[in-house]
Design an enzyme around this catalytic site. Structure first.
Site, PDB file in Angstrom:
ATOM      1  N   PHE A   1      52.697   7.277   0.255  1.00 38.75           N
ATOM      2  CA  PHE A   1      52.356   6.151  -0.587  1.00 38.75           C
ATOM      3  C   PHE A   1      53.522   5.159  -0.478  1.00 38.75           C
ATOM      4  O   PHE A   1      54.681   5.570  -0.355  1.00 38.75           O
ATOM      5  CB  PHE A   1      52.083   6.529  -2.046  1.00 38.75           C
TER       6      PHE A   1
ATOM      7  N   LYS B   1      47.319   4.194 -14.370  1.00 40.73           N
ATOM      8  CA  LYS B   1      46.023   4.561 -13.778  1.00 40.73           C
ATOM      9  C   LYS B   1      45.275   5.478 -14.733  1.00 40.73           C
ATOM     10  O   LYS B   1      44.721   5.013 -15.733  1.00 40.73           O
ATOM     11  CB  LYS B   1      46.245   5.207 -12.406  1.00 40.73           C
TER      12      LYS B   1
ATOM     13  N   ARG C   1      44.787  -2.139   2.779  1.00 39.59           N
ATOM     14  CA  ARG C   1      45.502  -0.859   2.858  1.00 39.59           C
ATOM     15  C   ARG C   1      45.445  -0.419   4.307  1.00 39.59           C
ATOM     16  O   ARG C   1      44.637   0.414   4.706  1.00 39.59           O
ATOM     17  CB  ARG C   1      44.897   0.198   1.929  1.00 39.59           C
TER      18      ARG C   1
ATOM     19  N   PHE D   1      53.697  -6.008   1.934  1.00 39.89           N
ATOM     20  CA  PHE D   1      52.318  -6.396   1.588  1.00 39.89           C
ATOM     21  C   PHE D   1      52.232  -7.191   0.289  1.00 39.89           C
ATOM     22  O   PHE D   1      51.339  -8.006   0.113  1.00 39.89           O
ATOM     23  CB  PHE D   1      51.414  -5.157   1.493  1.00 39.89           C
TER      24      PHE D   1
ATOM     25  N   ASP E   1      52.453  13.925  -7.285  1.00 39.52           N
ATOM     26  CA  ASP E   1      52.247  12.549  -7.714  1.00 39.52           C
ATOM     27  C   ASP E   1      50.973  12.618  -8.557  1.00 39.52           C
ATOM     28  O   ASP E   1      49.861  12.654  -8.035  1.00 39.52           O
ATOM     29  CB  ASP E   1      52.095  11.606  -6.525  1.00 39.52           C
TER      30      ASP E   1
ATOM     31  N   TYR F   1      65.663   1.588 -31.181  1.00 39.12           N
ATOM     32  CA  TYR F   1      66.250   1.737 -29.846  1.00 39.12           C
ATOM     33  C   TYR F   1      66.256   3.204 -29.424  1.00 39.12           C
ATOM     34  O   TYR F   1      65.966   3.541 -28.281  1.00 39.12           O
ATOM     35  CB  TYR F   1      67.678   1.176 -29.814  1.00 39.12           C
TER      36      TYR F   1
HETATM   37  N1  F0G Z   1      51.751   6.771  -6.699  1.00 38.05           N
HETATM   38  C1  F0G Z   1      50.485   6.377  -6.448  1.00 38.05           C
HETATM   39  C2  F0G Z   1      49.537   7.347  -5.854  1.00 38.05           C
HETATM   40  C3  F0G Z   1      50.099   5.067  -6.758  1.00 38.05           C
HETATM   41  O1  F0G Z   1      48.854   4.692  -6.496  1.00 38.05           O
HETATM   42  C4  F0G Z   1      51.042   4.178  -7.319  1.00 38.05           C
HETATM   43  C5  F0G Z   1      50.682   2.799  -7.607  1.00 38.05           C
HETATM   44  C6  F0G Z   1      52.343   4.633  -7.567  1.00 38.05           C
HETATM   45  C7  F0G Z   1      52.654   5.941  -7.246  1.00 38.05           C
HETATM   46  C8  F0G Z   1      53.406   3.748  -8.131  1.00 38.05           C
HETATM   47  O2  F0G Z   1      53.164   3.531  -9.462  1.00 38.05           O
HETATM   48  O3  F0G Z   1      52.735   1.066  -9.615  1.00 38.05           O
HETATM   49  O4  F0G Z   1      53.283   2.414 -11.633  1.00 38.05           O
HETATM   50  O5  F0G Z   1      55.014   1.933  -9.952  1.00 38.05           O
HETATM   51  N2  F0G Z   1      49.673   2.261  -7.134  1.00 38.05           N
HETATM   52  C9  F0G Z   1      49.175   0.916  -7.385  1.00 38.05           C
HETATM   53  C10 F0G Z   1      47.945   0.699  -6.573  1.00 38.05           C
HETATM   54  C11 F0G Z   1      50.199  -0.147  -7.235  1.00 38.05           C
HETATM   55  O6  F0G Z   1      47.413  -0.429  -6.643  1.00 38.05           O
HETATM   56  O7  F0G Z   1      47.474   1.607  -5.905  1.00 38.05           O
HETATM   57  P1  F0G Z   1      53.588   2.152 -10.207  1.00 38.05           P
END
Ligand code: F0G
Length: 466
Positions: free
Chosen positions: A126, A260, A384, A451, A217, A74
Protein backbone atom coordinates in the site's frame (compact mmCIF):
# COMPACT_ATOMS: atom_id res chain seq x y z
CA UNK A 1 -41.65 -21.34 -4.08
CA UNK A 2 -40.39 -18.68 -1.70
CA UNK A 3 -40.47 -15.08 -2.79
CA UNK A 4 -37.27 -13.06 -2.85
CA UNK A 5 -36.99 -10.59 0.02
CA UNK A 6 -34.43 -7.85 -0.66
CA UNK A 7 -32.30 -6.39 2.10
CA UNK A 8 -32.19 -2.63 2.54
CA UNK A 9 -29.92 -0.28 4.42
CA UNK A 10 -30.45 -0.48 8.22
CA UNK A 11 -30.84 3.30 8.55
CA UNK A 12 -32.86 6.19 7.24
CA UNK A 13 -31.61 9.62 6.23
CA UNK A 14 -31.91 12.53 8.70
CA UNK A 15 -29.66 15.21 7.16
CA UNK A 16 -28.81 15.72 3.50
CA UNK A 17 -26.04 17.62 1.72
CA UNK A 18 -26.92 19.04 -1.72
CA UNK A 19 -24.76 18.10 -4.69
CA UNK A 20 -24.77 19.80 -8.07
CA UNK A 21 -24.32 18.51 -11.60
CA UNK A 22 -21.92 20.69 -13.61
CA UNK A 23 -21.82 21.27 -17.37
CA UNK A 24 -19.41 19.40 -19.58
CA UNK A 25 -17.60 22.67 -20.41
CA UNK A 26 -17.16 23.37 -16.68
CA UNK A 27 -15.76 19.89 -16.13
CA UNK A 28 -13.36 20.13 -19.08
CA UNK A 29 -12.02 23.38 -17.64
CA UNK A 30 -11.87 21.97 -14.10
CA UNK A 31 -9.92 18.83 -15.03
CA UNK A 32 -7.45 20.86 -17.12
CA UNK A 33 -6.98 23.22 -14.16
CA UNK A 34 -6.43 20.12 -11.99
CA UNK A 35 -3.66 18.84 -14.28
CA UNK A 36 -5.75 15.74 -15.11
CA UNK A 37 -5.38 14.57 -11.53
CA UNK A 38 -8.70 13.90 -9.75
CA UNK A 39 -6.97 14.60 -6.39
CA UNK A 40 -6.61 18.22 -7.49
CA UNK A 41 -10.29 18.79 -8.31
CA UNK A 42 -12.37 20.78 -5.87
CA UNK A 43 -15.08 18.82 -4.11
CA UNK A 44 -17.76 21.25 -5.34
CA UNK A 45 -16.78 20.39 -8.92
CA UNK A 46 -17.73 16.75 -8.35
CA UNK A 47 -21.23 15.32 -8.73
CA UNK A 48 -20.78 11.83 -7.26
CA UNK A 49 -17.51 11.65 -5.35
CA UNK A 50 -16.05 8.16 -5.48
CA UNK A 51 -12.44 9.25 -4.98
CA UNK A 52 -12.13 7.36 -1.73
CA UNK A 53 -13.97 5.71 1.13
CA UNK A 54 -11.47 7.34 3.48
CA UNK A 55 -12.97 9.83 5.92
CA UNK A 56 -16.01 10.22 3.68
CA UNK A 57 -18.53 8.15 5.62
CA UNK A 58 -21.75 9.52 7.09
CA UNK A 59 -21.78 9.37 10.88
CA UNK A 60 -24.83 8.19 12.80
CA UNK A 61 -26.92 10.31 15.18
CA UNK A 62 -25.27 8.37 18.03
CA UNK A 63 -21.83 9.36 16.78
CA UNK A 64 -22.85 13.00 16.39
CA UNK A 65 -24.28 12.91 19.90
CA UNK A 66 -20.93 11.55 21.07
CA UNK A 67 -19.17 14.55 19.50
CA UNK A 68 -20.89 16.74 22.10
CA UNK A 69 -19.30 14.61 24.80
CA UNK A 70 -15.82 15.50 23.60
CA UNK A 71 -13.52 15.83 26.61
CA UNK A 72 -10.87 18.16 25.26
CA UNK A 73 -8.50 17.90 28.19
CA UNK A 74 -4.91 17.80 26.98
CA UNK A 75 -4.19 14.69 29.01
CA UNK A 76 -6.29 11.70 30.01
CA UNK A 77 -9.43 12.55 28.01
CA UNK A 78 -12.32 10.27 28.93
CA UNK A 79 -12.87 9.71 25.20
CA UNK A 80 -9.42 8.09 24.97
CA UNK A 81 -10.52 5.51 27.53
CA UNK A 82 -13.76 4.88 25.61
CA UNK A 83 -11.73 4.32 22.45
CA UNK A 84 -9.26 2.08 24.25
CA UNK A 85 -12.14 0.00 25.56
CA UNK A 86 -13.70 -0.32 22.09
CA UNK A 87 -10.38 -1.39 20.54
CA UNK A 88 -9.77 -3.91 23.32
CA UNK A 89 -13.27 -5.34 23.01
CA UNK A 90 -13.62 -5.57 19.22
CA UNK A 91 -9.98 -5.85 18.05
CA UNK A 92 -8.42 -7.31 21.19
CA UNK A 93 -5.20 -5.28 21.41
CA UNK A 94 -4.19 -4.43 24.94
CA UNK A 95 -2.15 -1.32 24.14
CA UNK A 96 -3.65 1.50 22.09
CA UNK A 97 -1.54 4.29 20.61
CA UNK A 98 -3.88 6.83 18.98
CA UNK A 99 -2.70 8.65 15.84
CA UNK A 100 -4.11 11.32 13.56
CA UNK A 101 -4.80 8.69 10.87
CA UNK A 102 -3.46 5.41 9.55
CA UNK A 103 -0.14 6.64 8.16
CA UNK A 104 0.75 8.12 11.56
CA UNK A 105 0.56 4.60 12.99
CA UNK A 106 2.57 3.24 10.04
CA UNK A 107 5.31 5.80 10.62
CA UNK A 108 5.63 4.96 14.30
CA UNK A 109 5.51 1.20 13.83
CA UNK A 110 8.08 1.32 11.01
CA UNK A 111 10.46 3.41 13.12
CA UNK A 112 10.10 1.11 16.12
CA UNK A 113 10.50 -2.23 14.34
CA UNK A 114 12.62 -1.69 11.20
CA UNK A 115 16.42 -1.41 11.15
CA UNK A 116 18.41 -0.27 8.10
CA UNK A 117 18.68 -3.19 5.66
CA UNK A 118 15.64 -5.09 6.94
CA UNK A 119 13.00 -6.61 4.67
CA UNK A 120 9.27 -6.28 5.25
CA UNK A 121 7.04 -8.70 3.39
CA UNK A 122 3.42 -7.85 2.72
CA UNK A 123 0.44 -9.08 0.72
CA UNK A 124 0.81 -6.39 -1.96
CA UNK A 125 2.05 -2.91 -1.20
CA UNK A 126 0.00 0.00 0.00
CA UNK A 127 1.32 3.45 -0.93
CA UNK A 128 1.82 5.04 2.50
CA UNK A 129 2.69 1.77 4.25
CA UNK A 130 5.52 0.92 1.88
CA UNK A 131 6.87 4.46 1.89
CA UNK A 132 7.15 4.50 5.69
CA UNK A 133 8.91 1.12 5.56
CA UNK A 134 11.36 2.49 2.98
CA UNK A 135 11.92 5.73 4.92
CA UNK A 136 12.78 3.62 8.00
CA UNK A 137 15.47 1.78 5.99
CA UNK A 138 13.47 -1.30 5.03
CA UNK A 139 12.74 -2.95 1.69
CA UNK A 140 9.24 -4.10 0.90
CA UNK A 141 8.72 -7.55 -0.64
CA UNK A 142 5.39 -8.55 -2.18
CA UNK A 143 4.28 -12.02 -1.01
CA UNK A 144 0.65 -12.05 -2.16
CA UNK A 145 -0.55 -15.09 -4.15
CA UNK A 146 -0.27 -14.69 -7.94
CA UNK A 147 -4.06 -14.55 -8.25
CA UNK A 148 -3.93 -11.21 -6.41
CA UNK A 149 -2.32 -9.65 -9.49
CA UNK A 150 -4.80 -11.20 -11.94
CA UNK A 151 -7.93 -9.07 -12.38
CA UNK A 152 -9.92 -11.94 -13.88
CA UNK A 153 -9.11 -14.66 -11.31
CA UNK A 154 -12.23 -15.54 -9.29
CA UNK A 155 -10.24 -16.82 -6.29
CA UNK A 156 -12.42 -16.08 -3.23
CA UNK A 157 -9.44 -14.94 -1.13
CA UNK A 158 -7.17 -13.12 -3.54
CA UNK A 159 -5.51 -11.30 -0.67
CA UNK A 160 -3.92 -14.49 0.68
CA UNK A 161 -0.23 -14.64 1.49
CA UNK A 162 1.80 -17.05 -0.63
CA UNK A 163 3.66 -19.04 2.04
CA UNK A 164 6.23 -20.22 -0.53
CA UNK A 165 7.13 -16.60 -1.40
CA UNK A 166 7.38 -15.74 2.29
CA UNK A 167 9.63 -18.74 3.02
CA UNK A 168 11.79 -17.90 0.03
CA UNK A 169 12.39 -14.38 1.35
CA UNK A 170 13.17 -15.61 4.86
CA UNK A 171 15.60 -18.23 3.53
CA UNK A 172 17.24 -15.67 1.27
CA UNK A 173 17.86 -12.90 3.82
CA UNK A 174 17.50 -14.73 7.16
CA UNK A 175 14.64 -14.39 9.67
CA UNK A 176 16.64 -11.88 11.73
CA UNK A 177 16.37 -9.41 8.82
CA UNK A 178 12.56 -9.75 8.71
CA UNK A 179 11.11 -7.96 11.76
CA UNK A 180 7.48 -8.37 10.74
CA UNK A 181 5.03 -9.07 7.95
CA UNK A 182 2.22 -6.66 7.11
CA UNK A 183 -0.99 -8.48 6.29
CA UNK A 184 -3.59 -6.24 4.72
CA UNK A 185 -7.13 -7.36 5.51
CA UNK A 186 -8.59 -6.60 2.97
CA UNK A 187 -5.99 -5.77 0.30
CA UNK A 188 -6.84 -2.35 -1.08
CA UNK A 189 -4.73 -2.34 -4.24
CA UNK A 190 -5.65 -5.90 -5.20
CA UNK A 191 -9.23 -4.65 -5.41
CA UNK A 192 -10.42 -4.82 -1.80
CA UNK A 193 -9.78 -8.56 -1.74
CA UNK A 194 -9.92 -10.57 1.52
CA UNK A 195 -7.56 -12.97 3.26
CA UNK A 196 -8.96 -16.29 4.49
CA UNK A 197 -8.80 -17.32 8.11
CA UNK A 198 -7.05 -20.54 7.08
CA UNK A 199 -4.32 -18.56 5.34
CA UNK A 200 -3.92 -16.16 8.24
CA UNK A 201 -3.56 -19.12 10.61
CA UNK A 202 -0.79 -20.62 8.45
CA UNK A 203 1.01 -17.28 8.27
CA UNK A 204 0.78 -16.83 12.04
CA UNK A 205 2.11 -20.32 12.69
CA UNK A 206 5.05 -19.94 10.33
CA UNK A 207 5.93 -16.48 11.60
CA UNK A 208 5.80 -17.61 15.24
CA UNK A 209 8.30 -20.39 14.43
CA UNK A 210 10.59 -17.86 12.77
CA UNK A 211 10.25 -15.11 15.37
CA UNK A 212 8.63 -12.75 12.86
CA UNK A 213 5.78 -10.53 14.09
CA UNK A 214 2.43 -10.49 12.29
CA UNK A 215 1.09 -6.95 11.94
CA UNK A 216 -2.31 -6.44 10.35
CA UNK A 217 -3.28 -3.46 8.31
CA UNK A 218 -6.72 -3.56 9.91
CA UNK A 219 -8.07 -0.60 7.94
CA UNK A 220 -10.85 -2.68 6.38
CA UNK A 221 -10.72 -5.76 8.63
CA UNK A 222 -14.46 -5.66 9.25
CA UNK A 223 -15.06 -6.00 5.52
CA UNK A 224 -12.58 -8.90 5.52
CA UNK A 225 -14.50 -10.53 8.38
CA UNK A 226 -17.72 -10.23 6.37
CA UNK A 227 -16.15 -12.04 3.39
CA UNK A 228 -14.93 -14.81 5.71
CA UNK A 229 -18.47 -15.17 7.02
CA UNK A 230 -19.85 -15.35 3.48
CA UNK A 231 -17.18 -17.48 1.80
CA UNK A 232 -15.16 -19.62 4.21
CA UNK A 233 -16.30 -23.01 5.48
CA UNK A 234 -17.31 -23.01 9.11
CA UNK A 235 -17.98 -19.28 9.47
CA UNK A 236 -21.50 -18.73 8.14
CA UNK A 237 -23.00 -18.99 11.64
CA UNK A 238 -20.49 -16.68 13.34
CA UNK A 239 -21.07 -12.97 13.74
CA UNK A 240 -18.79 -10.51 11.97
CA UNK A 241 -17.76 -9.16 15.38
CA UNK A 242 -16.61 -12.61 16.46
CA UNK A 243 -14.76 -13.24 13.20
CA UNK A 244 -13.02 -9.87 13.51
CA UNK A 245 -11.68 -10.91 16.93
CA UNK A 246 -10.55 -14.22 15.52
CA UNK A 247 -8.64 -12.41 12.75
CA UNK A 248 -6.95 -10.07 15.21
CA UNK A 249 -6.19 -12.85 17.69
CA UNK A 250 -3.83 -14.33 15.07
CA UNK A 251 -1.72 -11.16 14.99
CA UNK A 252 0.72 -9.33 17.25
CA UNK A 253 -0.58 -5.89 16.43
CA UNK A 254 -2.25 -3.69 13.86
CA UNK A 255 -2.12 -0.30 12.24
CA UNK A 256 -5.51 1.22 11.62
CA UNK A 257 -6.98 4.03 9.58
CA UNK A 258 -10.23 4.70 11.41
CA UNK A 259 -11.38 6.70 8.39
CA UNK A 260 -12.63 3.55 6.66
CA UNK A 261 -14.33 0.72 8.60
CA UNK A 262 -14.85 2.80 11.73
CA UNK A 263 -17.22 5.32 10.12
CA UNK A 264 -15.39 8.49 11.12
CA UNK A 265 -13.91 11.39 9.19
CA UNK A 266 -10.50 11.37 10.87
CA UNK A 267 -8.38 9.25 13.21
CA UNK A 268 -6.32 6.11 13.49
CA UNK A 269 -4.35 3.98 15.89
CA UNK A 270 -1.61 1.46 16.46
CA UNK A 271 -2.60 -1.52 18.59
CA UNK A 272 -0.06 -3.97 20.04
CA UNK A 273 0.20 -6.71 22.67
CA UNK A 274 3.87 -6.43 23.59
CA UNK A 275 4.28 -3.78 26.33
CA UNK A 276 7.87 -3.04 25.21
CA UNK A 277 6.76 -2.18 21.68
CA UNK A 278 3.93 -0.11 23.16
CA UNK A 279 6.40 1.83 25.28
CA UNK A 280 8.65 2.63 22.32
CA UNK A 281 5.63 3.65 20.26
CA UNK A 282 4.42 5.93 23.07
CA UNK A 283 7.83 7.58 23.11
CA UNK A 284 7.51 8.37 19.40
CA UNK A 285 3.83 9.33 19.36
CA UNK A 286 4.58 12.43 21.42
CA UNK A 287 7.17 13.47 18.83
CA UNK A 288 5.04 13.06 15.72
CA UNK A 289 1.36 13.04 16.67
CA UNK A 290 0.49 14.39 20.11
CA UNK A 291 0.22 13.17 23.67
CA UNK A 292 -0.29 9.40 24.04
CA UNK A 293 -3.91 9.92 25.09
CA UNK A 294 -4.96 11.78 21.95
CA UNK A 295 -2.33 11.23 19.21
CA UNK A 296 -3.54 14.06 17.00
CA UNK A 297 -7.27 13.52 17.46
CA UNK A 298 -9.64 15.80 19.30
CA UNK A 299 -11.50 14.17 22.19
CA UNK A 300 -14.71 14.30 20.16
CA UNK A 301 -13.03 12.46 17.29
CA UNK A 302 -12.04 9.64 19.64
CA UNK A 303 -15.59 9.40 20.97
CA UNK A 304 -17.02 9.25 17.44
CA UNK A 305 -14.56 6.49 16.57
CA UNK A 306 -15.34 4.47 19.71
CA UNK A 307 -19.02 4.56 18.77
CA UNK A 308 -18.29 3.99 15.08
CA UNK A 309 -16.33 0.83 15.86
CA UNK A 310 -19.32 -0.67 17.66
CA UNK A 311 -21.61 0.21 14.74
CA UNK A 312 -19.17 -1.05 12.11
CA UNK A 313 -19.25 -4.67 13.30
CA UNK A 314 -23.04 -5.02 13.20
CA UNK A 315 -23.93 -7.73 10.68
CA UNK A 316 -26.73 -5.77 9.03
CA UNK A 317 -24.51 -2.71 8.61
CA UNK A 318 -21.67 -4.54 6.92
CA UNK A 319 -23.99 -6.57 4.68
CA UNK A 320 -25.55 -3.36 3.37
CA UNK A 321 -22.16 -1.70 2.99
CA UNK A 322 -20.51 -4.47 0.99
CA UNK A 323 -23.84 -5.23 -0.68
CA UNK A 324 -23.95 -1.76 -2.21
CA UNK A 325 -20.46 -2.21 -3.66
CA UNK A 326 -21.50 -5.60 -5.06
CA UNK A 327 -24.63 -4.03 -6.57
CA UNK A 328 -22.54 -1.54 -8.57
CA UNK A 329 -20.04 -4.23 -9.53
CA UNK A 330 -22.81 -6.57 -10.64
CA UNK A 331 -24.29 -3.94 -12.93
CA UNK A 332 -20.92 -3.34 -14.58
CA UNK A 333 -20.17 -7.05 -14.97
CA UNK A 334 -23.60 -7.58 -16.51
CA UNK A 335 -22.84 -4.84 -19.05
CA UNK A 336 -19.51 -6.45 -19.96
CA UNK A 337 -17.20 -3.86 -18.38
CA UNK A 338 -13.80 -5.34 -17.43
CA UNK A 339 -13.54 -5.05 -13.64
CA UNK A 340 -11.47 -6.78 -10.98
CA UNK A 341 -13.30 -9.90 -9.86
CA UNK A 342 -14.66 -10.91 -7.48
CA UNK A 343 -16.01 -7.49 -6.47
CA UNK A 344 -14.14 -6.27 -3.38
CA UNK A 345 -15.34 -4.76 -0.14
CA UNK A 346 -14.93 -1.03 -0.57
CA UNK A 347 -14.75 -0.33 -4.28
CA UNK A 348 -15.23 -1.50 -7.82
CA UNK A 349 -11.96 -1.44 -9.75
CA UNK A 350 -12.13 -0.84 -13.50
CA UNK A 351 -9.44 -2.63 -15.50
CA UNK A 352 -8.17 0.43 -17.36
CA UNK A 353 -5.55 -1.49 -19.34
CA UNK A 354 -8.32 -3.70 -20.75
CA UNK A 355 -10.73 -0.79 -21.26
CA UNK A 356 -8.21 1.42 -23.11
CA UNK A 357 -5.99 -1.04 -25.01
CA UNK A 358 -4.89 1.68 -27.45
CA UNK A 359 -2.97 3.46 -24.64
CA UNK A 360 0.48 2.15 -23.65
CA UNK A 361 1.30 1.85 -19.94
CA UNK A 362 3.78 4.73 -20.38
CA UNK A 363 0.89 7.17 -20.99
CA UNK A 364 -1.00 6.05 -17.88
CA UNK A 365 -4.32 4.61 -19.10
CA UNK A 366 -5.87 4.55 -15.63
CA UNK A 367 -5.05 8.20 -14.96
CA UNK A 368 -6.59 9.02 -18.36
CA UNK A 369 -9.70 6.93 -17.72
CA UNK A 370 -10.35 8.68 -14.39
CA UNK A 371 -10.16 12.05 -16.17
CA UNK A 372 -12.43 10.87 -18.98
CA UNK A 373 -15.04 9.55 -16.57
CA UNK A 374 -15.00 12.86 -14.72
CA UNK A 375 -15.47 14.90 -17.92
CA UNK A 376 -18.26 12.60 -19.09
CA UNK A 377 -20.24 12.48 -15.86
CA UNK A 378 -18.85 14.54 -12.99
CA UNK A 379 -18.02 11.32 -11.16
CA UNK A 380 -14.69 11.47 -9.37
CA UNK A 381 -12.64 8.27 -9.19
CA UNK A 382 -8.98 7.49 -8.46
CA UNK A 383 -6.07 6.04 -10.40
CA UNK A 384 -4.58 2.90 -8.87
CA UNK A 385 -1.90 1.87 -11.33
CA UNK A 386 1.55 3.01 -12.43
CA UNK A 387 1.15 6.58 -11.15
CA UNK A 388 0.26 5.32 -7.65
CA UNK A 389 3.09 2.77 -7.76
CA UNK A 390 5.75 5.50 -8.10
CA UNK A 391 9.41 4.91 -8.85
CA UNK A 392 11.80 2.26 -7.59
CA UNK A 393 13.87 3.93 -4.83
CA UNK A 394 17.10 2.31 -6.06
CA UNK A 395 16.85 2.43 -9.86
CA UNK A 396 14.59 5.50 -10.09
CA UNK A 397 12.59 3.76 -12.84
CA UNK A 398 8.79 3.87 -13.01
CA UNK A 399 7.22 0.82 -11.38
CA UNK A 400 4.59 -0.79 -13.60
CA UNK A 401 2.39 -3.02 -11.43
CA UNK A 402 0.40 -5.72 -13.22
CA UNK A 403 -2.81 -3.96 -12.22
CA UNK A 404 -3.64 -0.69 -13.98
CA UNK A 405 -6.92 0.24 -12.35
CA UNK A 406 -9.43 3.00 -11.75
CA UNK A 407 -11.14 2.76 -8.40
CA UNK A 408 -14.79 3.66 -7.89
CA UNK A 409 -14.71 3.85 -4.12
CA UNK A 410 -17.97 3.82 -2.21
CA UNK A 411 -18.22 5.95 0.94
CA UNK A 412 -20.20 4.29 3.73
CA UNK A 413 -23.86 5.27 4.26
CA UNK A 414 -23.56 8.23 1.84
CA UNK A 415 -24.95 7.39 -1.60
CA UNK A 416 -28.15 5.64 -2.69
CA UNK A 417 -28.81 2.88 -5.16
CA UNK A 418 -29.78 5.53 -7.73
CA UNK A 419 -26.30 7.05 -7.44
CA UNK A 420 -24.90 3.59 -8.19
CA UNK A 421 -27.13 3.32 -11.28
CA UNK A 422 -25.93 6.69 -12.59
CA UNK A 423 -22.34 5.60 -11.97
CA UNK A 424 -22.73 2.38 -13.95
CA UNK A 425 -24.43 4.22 -16.83
CA UNK A 426 -21.63 6.81 -16.90
CA UNK A 427 -18.91 4.16 -17.13
CA UNK A 428 -20.74 2.65 -20.10
CA UNK A 429 -20.88 6.06 -21.80
CA UNK A 430 -17.09 6.34 -21.54
CA UNK A 431 -16.67 2.79 -22.81
CA UNK A 432 -18.63 3.75 -25.95
CA UNK A 433 -16.07 6.50 -26.68
CA UNK A 434 -13.00 4.62 -25.50
CA UNK A 435 -10.92 5.12 -28.70
CA UNK A 436 -11.12 8.89 -28.25
CA UNK A 437 -9.47 8.93 -24.80
CA UNK A 438 -5.97 10.46 -24.89
CA UNK A 439 -2.96 9.36 -22.85
CA UNK A 440 -1.13 11.56 -20.31
CA UNK A 441 2.45 12.55 -19.51
CA UNK A 442 3.84 14.15 -16.36
CA UNK A 443 3.95 17.95 -16.25
CA UNK A 444 4.98 17.90 -12.57
CA UNK A 445 6.06 14.88 -10.55
CA UNK A 446 6.41 15.18 -6.75
CA UNK A 447 9.09 13.15 -4.97
CA UNK A 448 6.88 11.32 -2.47
CA UNK A 449 3.45 9.71 -3.04
CA UNK A 450 3.36 11.41 -6.42
CA UNK A 451 -0.22 10.46 -7.27
CA UNK A 452 -1.62 12.93 -4.74
CA UNK A 453 -0.20 16.11 -6.28
CA UNK A 454 1.13 15.22 -9.74
CA UNK A 455 0.06 17.23 -12.81
CA UNK A 456 -0.25 15.93 -16.35
CA UNK A 457 -0.57 17.09 -19.96
CA UNK A 458 -2.60 15.21 -22.55
CA UNK A 459 -0.59 13.50 -25.30
CA UNK A 460 -1.33 14.27 -28.97
CA UNK A 461 -3.67 17.25 -28.55
CA UNK A 462 -5.68 19.26 -26.08
CA UNK A 463 -8.46 17.72 -23.98
CA UNK A 464 -8.85 14.21 -22.56
CA UNK A 465 -11.19 13.25 -25.43
CA UNK A 466 -9.81 13.54 -28.99
N1 F0G B 1 -3.77 1.20 4.74
C1 F0G B 1 -4.73 1.06 3.80
C2 F0G B 1 -5.08 -0.31 3.34
C3 F0G B 1 -5.36 2.19 3.28
O1 F0G B 1 -6.29 2.04 2.35
C4 F0G B 1 -4.98 3.47 3.75
C5 F0G B 1 -5.59 4.67 3.20
C6 F0G B 1 -3.99 3.57 4.73
C7 F0G B 1 -3.41 2.41 5.20
C8 F0G B 1 -3.51 4.89 5.25
O2 F0G B 1 -4.46 5.42 6.08
O3 F0G B 1 -5.17 7.53 4.91
O4 F0G B 1 -5.67 7.15 7.32
O5 F0G B 1 -3.37 7.61 6.58
N2 F0G B 1 -6.23 4.67 2.14
C9 F0G B 1 -6.93 5.78 1.51
C10 F0G B 1 -7.53 5.32 0.23
C11 F0G B 1 -6.11 7.02 1.39
O6 F0G B 1 -8.13 6.17 -0.45
O7 F0G B 1 -7.46 4.14 -0.09
P1 F0G B 1 -4.67 7.03 6.24
Amino acid sequence: MSRRRSWAEPWKIKVVEPIRMTTRAEREAAVREAGYNTFLLRSEECYIDLLTDSGTSAMSDQQWAGMMLGDEAYAGSSNFYALQEAVRKYYGYEHLIPTHQGRGAENILSQVLIDEGDFVPGNMYFTTTRLHQELAGGTFRDVIIDEGHDPSSEHPFKGNVDLAKLRELVEEVGAERVPYITVGVTVNLAGGQPVSMANLREVAEYCREQGILVILDATRAVENAYFVQQREDGYSDKSVARILREICDLSDGATMSGKKDSLVNIGGWLGVRDPRIAEQARNLVVVYEGLHTYGGMAGRDMEAMARGIAESVQDDHIRARVGQVEYLGGKLIEAGVPVVRPIGGHAVFLDAAAMLPHLAREVFPAQALASALYVESGIRSMERGAVSAGRDPVSGENRYPKLELVRLTIPRRVYTQAHMDVTAESVLEVLDQRERVRGLEFAYEPEYLRFFQARFDTVGGDGIFA
